[in-house]
Structures are given as C-alpha cells and as structure tokens.
Design an enzyme around this catalytic site. Structure first.
Site, PDB file in Angstrom:
ATOM      1  N   ASP A  26       0.843  -1.210   0.000  1.00  0.00           N
ATOM      2  CA  ASP A  26       0.000   0.000   0.000  1.00  0.00           C
ATOM      3  C   ASP A  26       0.876   1.257   0.000  1.00  0.00           C
ATOM      4  OD1 ASP A  26      -1.440  -2.271   0.765  1.00  0.00           O
ATOM      5  OD2 ASP A  26      -2.819  -1.138   2.011  1.00  0.00           O
ATOM      6  N   HIS A  28      -0.640   4.829  -0.197  1.00  0.00           N
ATOM      7  CA  HIS A  28      -1.354   5.838   0.596  1.00  0.00           C
ATOM      8  C   HIS A  28      -0.738   7.239   0.520  1.00  0.00           C
ATOM      9  CE1 HIS A  28      -4.457   3.327   2.249  1.00  0.00           C
ATOM     10  NE2 HIS A  28      -3.614   2.510   2.835  1.00  0.00           N
ATOM     11  N   ASP A  55      -4.475   0.736  -2.981  1.00  0.00           N
ATOM     12  CA  ASP A  55      -4.493   1.738  -1.907  1.00  0.00           C
ATOM     13  C   ASP A  55      -3.410   2.779  -2.180  1.00  0.00           C
ATOM     14  OD1 ASP A  55      -6.729   0.769  -0.740  1.00  0.00           O
ATOM     15  OD2 ASP A  55      -5.830   0.299   1.202  1.00  0.00           O
ATOM     16  N   ASN A  81      -9.284  -0.959  -1.650  1.00  0.00           N
ATOM     17  CA  ASN A  81     -10.554  -0.465  -1.113  1.00  0.00           C
ATOM     18  C   ASN A  81     -10.603   1.062  -1.075  1.00  0.00           C
ATOM     19  OD1 ASN A  81      -8.609  -1.154   1.056  1.00  0.00           O
ATOM     20  ND2 ASN A  81     -10.116  -0.207   2.408  1.00  0.00           N
ATOM     21  N   HIS A  82      -9.467   1.715  -0.856  1.00  0.00           N
ATOM     22  CA  HIS A  82      -9.451   3.182  -0.887  1.00  0.00           C
ATOM     23  C   HIS A  82      -9.634   3.702  -2.322  1.00  0.00           C
ATOM     24  CE1 HIS A  82      -8.266   4.238   3.310  1.00  0.00           C
ATOM     25  NE2 HIS A  82      -7.905   2.967   3.299  1.00  0.00           N
ATOM     26  N   HIS A 196      -2.988  -4.467   2.157  1.00  0.00           N
ATOM     27  CA  HIS A 196      -4.190  -4.147   2.933  1.00  0.00           C
ATOM     28  C   HIS A 196      -4.000  -4.215   4.443  1.00  0.00           C
ATOM     29  CE1 HIS A 196      -8.388  -3.395   3.620  1.00  0.00           C
ATOM     30  NE2 HIS A 196      -8.636  -4.590   4.105  1.00  0.00           N
TER      31      HIS A 196
HETATM   32 MN   LIG Z   1      -6.633  -1.443   2.086  1.00  0.00          MN
END
Ligand SMILES: [Mn+2]
Length: 234
Positions: A26, A28, A55, A81-82, A196
């Site tokens: 991820d 982010h 993500d 999911n983001h 995740h």
């Molecule tokens: Mn995630």
C-alpha cells in the site's frame, strides 16, 4: 451516477524478458518515499515494471500526485478499497471514507473528482503476471476462493451485479486469511501477492505473500519491494 467505461477486471501481463518485475505494498499518498525506495533498489523504468497492490491514496500528503503515477507506463496497480472509494465517490459511504483518510478528496472541485474517478475506474481488480517460474497473482486484500481460476471466472462472468459487488468487496477488504493465519494458499498460482493489512515484515501463508509493511507510516514503516521472479525483497 456518472457513466464509467467497462474495463477488464483481470489484467494479464506476459513475462518481462528484459528487466525485473517488482511488487510494492500500500502507498497511501507517499510517492516521495516510494520513489526513494525504488532508487535504493536501483529500479530501472526503462526495463523494470512496478506492480502495486493498490491503496494508492488517502492518509499521506501527496495524494494528488497519483495522477502522474498512473500515467507512468511501467506502473501497474490493482484497485484497493481506498481506490474503490474514488471510483464510486458519488455513491460510497463518504463518512467512513473521511474517517479513513479521504478528506482531501472531498475538497477537490467536482470536475477534478470526476477526473480522478475516470482514471481510477481503469484499475483492474486483479493482475496476473507470467514469470519463468509460474503465474503470479496480485489483488489488494485476498483471493476469497480456493483457486485463482474460480476467482477469475467470478470477476469475468459474474452471475449478477450483486454477486460481483460481493466478490469484489471481499477481494478488496477481506482480512480473514491473515487474521486466521490460514496456510492452505491459492491453487493455480505460484504465488499471490496482497497488501491491505499493515505488518512489520512480509508474511507468507502458504503461497500467499502479504507485503504491506506500511511504507506510508513514516518512522515506523518501510516499503517492501518484492521481486516476482525470486520472491525475495529487492
Ligand atoms: Mn486497504
């Protein structure tokens, strides 16, 4: 609801015969840190490819930079999911998104939000990469079926929109494998790469390798770069 183009939910890549294939956890919104990790691993964008478990945004300070990264021909993420919040920004649970770091997005003008959604709608749910040693699968959180082929069929030929949504949500959100430390793995793959769930070090359960080592958490995390040929960190 805005109109979204139909995109393949499973994207396949032939083996890289000229350079390395690397996977990262991820991101982010920490693209400067990612760039530094790539340089430390001597990533060569002329021949190497970077696969991401998704993500890409929320939490970090450089979320808008994601659009430049999505234009890079060597950068290949699946949808996390983001990222899925961005695709469905006008219908998703905005309160839970903001709680999970999505405030930056709500401040963008509508035209920019639509631009992000159109770009993110092109992200596949699953990627498969051929290597000399066998097929590698990449999804954000988990393959919620015993075999990769079963998951691929569910994504490509869903019996209903509702069933597709359920399957995609489990692929992007499930933590049951890592929570239960299930070691039975996924049939039909040499390895499945997922993110995740933030971990201190990569964790291998059967042939499933969890690589979110929280490079997006300055001070306590680091980006794991996994070489898909050797399955060792780069
Ligand atoms: Mn995630």
């Amino acid at each position: 609801m805005h109109e979204l183009p139909e995109v393949p939910r499973v994207k396949r890549f032939a083996a890289n015969t000229v350079g390395r294939d690397i996977a990262v956890g991820d991101i982010h919104g920490h693209f400067t840190r990612l760039q530094a990790a790539l340089e430390a691993a001597r990533f060569n964008p002329m021949v190497d490819r970077l696969f991401s478990v998704g993500d890409l945004i929320d939490r970090g300070p450089e979320c808008p930079d994601v659009l430049h990264w999505l234009d890079k021909p060597w950068f290949h993420p699946v949808c996390g999911n983001h990222d899925d919040y961005v695709v469905h920004f006008d219908t998703c649970d905005v309160d839970s998104w903001i709680f999970n770091g999505g405030l930056w997005f709500t401040k963008l003008p509508l035209s920019e939000r639509k631009q992000f959604a159109a770009k993110f709608a092109g992200l596949p749910i699953a990627i498969e990469v051929e290597t000399a040693q066998g097929l590698i699968g990449i999804v954000h959180a988990d393959c919620p079926f015993p075999s990769w082929e079963q998951m691929r069929n569910e994504l490509q030929f869903p019996e209903s929109e509702q069933r597709l949504r359920q399957v995609q949500n489990r692929i992007m959100w499930s933590r049951s494998r890592i929570d239960l430390l299930e070691t039975h793995g996924v049939e039909g793959l040499r390895a499945l790469i997922v993110g995740h769930t933030p971990l201190q070090q990569p964790v291998r359960l059967g042939n499933v390798i969890h690589i979110d080592t929280a490079g997006w958490r300055p001070a306590i995390g680091h980006f794991t770069l996994l070489n898909l040929a050797t399955l060792e960190t780069a």
